[in-house]
Design a protein around this motif. Structure first.
Motif, mmCIF file in Angstrom:
data_model
loop_
_atom_site.group_PDB
_atom_site.id
_atom_site.type_symbol
_atom_site.label_atom_id
_atom_site.label_comp_id
_atom_site.label_asym_id
_atom_site.label_seq_id
_atom_site.Cartn_x
_atom_site.Cartn_y
_atom_site.Cartn_z
ATOM 1 N N ALA A 87 -13.584 -10.138 -43.020
ATOM 2 C CA ALA A 87 -14.251 -9.107 -42.213
ATOM 3 C C ALA A 87 -13.455 -8.900 -40.931
ATOM 4 C CB ALA A 87 -15.680 -9.531 -41.884
ATOM 5 N N THR A 88 -12.863 -7.721 -40.760
ATOM 6 C CA THR A 88 -12.010 -7.433 -39.615
ATOM 7 C C THR A 88 -12.386 -6.099 -38.972
ATOM 8 O OG1 THR A 88 -9.718 -6.977 -38.932
ATOM 9 C CG2 THR A 88 -10.295 -6.441 -41.201
ATOM 10 N N ASN A 89 -12.061 -5.958 -37.685
ATOM 11 C CA ASN A 89 -12.292 -4.652 -37.049
ATOM 12 C C ASN A 89 -11.169 -3.677 -37.375
ATOM 13 O OD1 ASN A 89 -10.151 -5.031 -35.029
ATOM 14 N ND2 ASN A 89 -11.572 -6.365 -33.931
ATOM 15 N N LEU A 111 -14.347 -3.429 -43.103
ATOM 16 C CA LEU A 111 -13.955 -2.804 -41.838
ATOM 17 C C LEU A 111 -15.204 -2.329 -41.114
ATOM 18 C CD1 LEU A 111 -10.946 -0.562 -43.000
ATOM 19 C CD2 LEU A 111 -10.801 -2.595 -41.553
ATOM 20 N N SER A 112 -15.119 -2.237 -39.801
ATOM 21 C CA SER A 112 -16.242 -1.737 -39.013
ATOM 22 C C SER A 112 -15.931 -0.334 -38.517
ATOM 23 C CB SER A 112 -16.505 -2.654 -37.820
ATOM 24 O OG SER A 112 -16.860 -3.951 -38.253
ATOM 25 N N PHE A 131 -10.765 3.258 -32.947
ATOM 26 C CA PHE A 131 -10.999 4.160 -34.077
ATOM 27 C C PHE A 131 -9.712 4.394 -34.864
ATOM 28 C CE2 PHE A 131 -11.207 8.555 -35.773
ATOM 29 C CZ PHE A 131 -12.337 8.450 -36.575
ATOM 30 N N ASP A 132 -8.633 4.693 -34.158
ATOM 31 C CA ASP A 132 -7.353 4.935 -34.832
ATOM 32 C C ASP A 132 -6.891 3.685 -35.568
ATOM 33 O OD1 ASP A 132 -7.305 7.520 -33.881
ATOM 34 O OD2 ASP A 132 -6.046 7.048 -32.144
ATOM 35 N N GLY A 133 -7.153 2.515 -34.982
ATOM 36 C CA GLY A 133 -6.769 1.261 -35.633
ATOM 37 C C GLY A 133 -7.520 1.037 -36.932
ATOM 38 N N THR A 134 -8.812 1.348 -36.937
ATOM 39 C CA THR A 134 -9.622 1.182 -38.149
ATOM 40 C C THR A 134 -9.177 2.140 -39.251
ATOM 41 O OG1 THR A 134 -11.535 0.448 -36.864
ATOM 42 C CG2 THR A 134 -11.965 1.251 -39.081
ATOM 43 N N LEU A 135 -8.921 3.393 -38.878
ATOM 44 C CA LEU A 135 -8.468 4.372 -39.876
ATOM 45 C C LEU A 135 -7.099 3.996 -40.432
ATOM 46 C CD1 LEU A 135 -10.934 6.007 -39.084
ATOM 47 C CD2 LEU A 135 -9.495 8.034 -38.945
ATOM 48 N N LEU A 149 -14.617 -2.310 -47.933
ATOM 49 C CA LEU A 149 -15.900 -1.655 -47.686
ATOM 50 C C LEU A 149 -16.000 -1.389 -46.189
ATOM 51 C CD1 LEU A 149 -18.116 -3.832 -46.324
ATOM 52 C CD2 LEU A 149 -17.990 -4.794 -48.613
ATOM 53 N N ILE A 150 -16.913 -0.518 -45.825
ATOM 54 C CA ILE A 150 -17.098 -0.162 -44.419
ATOM 55 C C ILE A 150 -18.523 -0.488 -43.977
ATOM 56 C CG2 ILE A 150 -17.292 1.795 -42.818
ATOM 57 C CD1 ILE A 150 -14.825 2.979 -44.127
ATOM 58 N N ASN A 151 -18.610 -1.257 -42.893
ATOM 59 C CA ASN A 151 -19.889 -1.564 -42.253
ATOM 60 C C ASN A 151 -20.047 -0.691 -41.018
ATOM 61 O OD1 ASN A 151 -20.529 -3.723 -44.024
ATOM 62 N ND2 ASN A 151 -19.218 -5.107 -42.851
ATOM 63 N N SER A 152 -21.210 -0.095 -40.857
ATOM 64 C CA SER A 152 -21.473 0.745 -39.691
ATOM 65 C C SER A 152 -22.787 0.318 -39.047
ATOM 66 C CB SER A 152 -21.555 2.222 -40.094
ATOM 67 O OG SER A 152 -20.354 2.639 -40.718
#
Length: 358
Positions: A87-89, A111-112, A131-135, A149-152
């Motif tokens: 689980a990473t940002n 990802l968050s 945000f740019d890092g996650t994308l 997967l994406i956690n929000s």
């Protein structure tokens, strides 16, 4: 009913390069009293877990990629036959990291993503560029055939983003999207006034039900929202849908909405075993007892599994076997983890509150 550990989140560090408004562990770049454990202790813990169960083990934090030995832990767990995940940002993900993820046998990465734009997500994460890092991480995972997967997580400040983030998660190629309803713990206690209202909470669960019926390419699931399973049954009754088939689809591990201390647990960086990621009360410590002893004999876990002991509306509810209410939210709001779910609007059939009875 047998309670076997199916999923374990493991906080392998409290260090983090972000300062998210809802962080359960109030992570900072420096550990501040909660140092990383030695790698040898990590190996012992994995031996301990593998000797009593074969759960999914999610290496989490903080930001787990700040530990230089994270992939040693993952490889060791993989060799023990455990299904290792991460689980990473996303902000530290590079091509080199992707290569190491695959080499370590990591099966899934989460990802968050808390906004569909940099303005919203970076505000939630308190760091420009998050945000740019996650994308970028999502694109690298897709390129390298790494399932993610994406956690929000949602509060009032970003709840209008929910449909947009679900759409973005699908466009990015996520295997699943999980809608987290914030439980106020850690840094989250500072934003109590931002918690989504009871009325909006119910409306969002109903929105998710309708969305899920139409979504076939991506697994979607509300998390920390056990009332959803009550909503599902209510909606199916209204529509005359196939109960058995749909209930199996919506079920989480064959149990019910709140799985804390029943099928899931959190192991924090200090060795404490907790019912879930948002429940601050420990059931025991793996530096003092075996994981199996804690899981099987802890009074806290026994309480969590005693549905008949739940109080208030939860104790009287006809949906207790599929919902159970959020024990962490009850603890945060009422100071009693056996109390009723404070954000559920459902009133059980024939129920009268204690004040009314008097």
């Amino acid at each position: 009913m047998e309670f076997e550990l199916k999923w374990l989140a493991w906080e392998i560090t409290r260090r983090c390069n972000l300062k998210c408004v809802h962080c359960r562990s109030s992570s900072e770049l420096e550990a501040q009293g909660h140092p990383d454990f030695p790698i040898e202790e990590g190996f012992r813990v994995l031996d301990d877990i593998a000797s009593c169960s074969s759960p999914v083990v999610v290496l989490s934090g903080g930001e787990p990629l700040l530990r230089k030995d994270v992939f040693e832990l993952a490889t060791y767990g993989t060799n023990k036959g455990l299904r290792m995940c991460l689980a990473t940002n996303g902000t530290l993900v590079t091509q080199e990291i992707c290569d190491k993820i695959k080499e370590a046998g990591i099966k899934m990465v989460s990802l968050s993503l808390d906004g569909a734009s940099a303005a919203i997500h970076d505000n939630f994460r308190n760091v420009a560029g998050a945000f740019d890092g996650t994308l970028n991480a999502a694109k690298l995972f897709k390129k390298n055939d790494i399932q993610f997967l994406i956690n929000s997580s949602f509060t009032k400040r970003n709840q209008d983003e929910i449909p947009k983030i679900a759409k973005l998660a699908k466009e990015l190629g996520a295997t699943a999207w999980y809608m987290f309803m914030i439980v106020p713990t850690g840094r989250g206690e500072d934003i109590m006034e931002e918690l989504i209202s009871m009325e909006d909470y119910e409306a969002l669960l109903e929105w998710h039900y309708e969305m899920e019926k139409k979504e076939h390419d991506m697994l979607v699931r509300p998390t920390c929202a056990p009332s959803y399973y009550r909503v599902v049954l209510q909606k199916m009754k209204e529509s005359g849908d196939d109960f058995k088939r749909r209930t199996l689809k919506f079920s989480t591990g064959g149990s019910k909405g709140c799985l804390a201390g029943q099928l899931i647990a959190l192991l924090d960086v200090d060795g404490n075993v907790l019912p879930c990621s948002y429940f601050p009360k420990p059931a025991g410590n793996v530096r003092e007892q075996s994981f199996k002893e804690i899981w099987d004999t802890s009074e806290l876990f026994k309480d969590m599994r005693n549905w008949k002991g739940y109080k208030g509306r939860c104790g009287a509810c006809e949906y207790v076997s599929v919902c159970g209410g959020c024990r962490a939210r009850a603890y945060a709001v009422h100071g009693d983890y056996m109390a009723e779910e404070p954000f559920c609007s459902h009133v059980p059939r024939g129920y009268k509150a204690e004040t009314e009875k008097e």
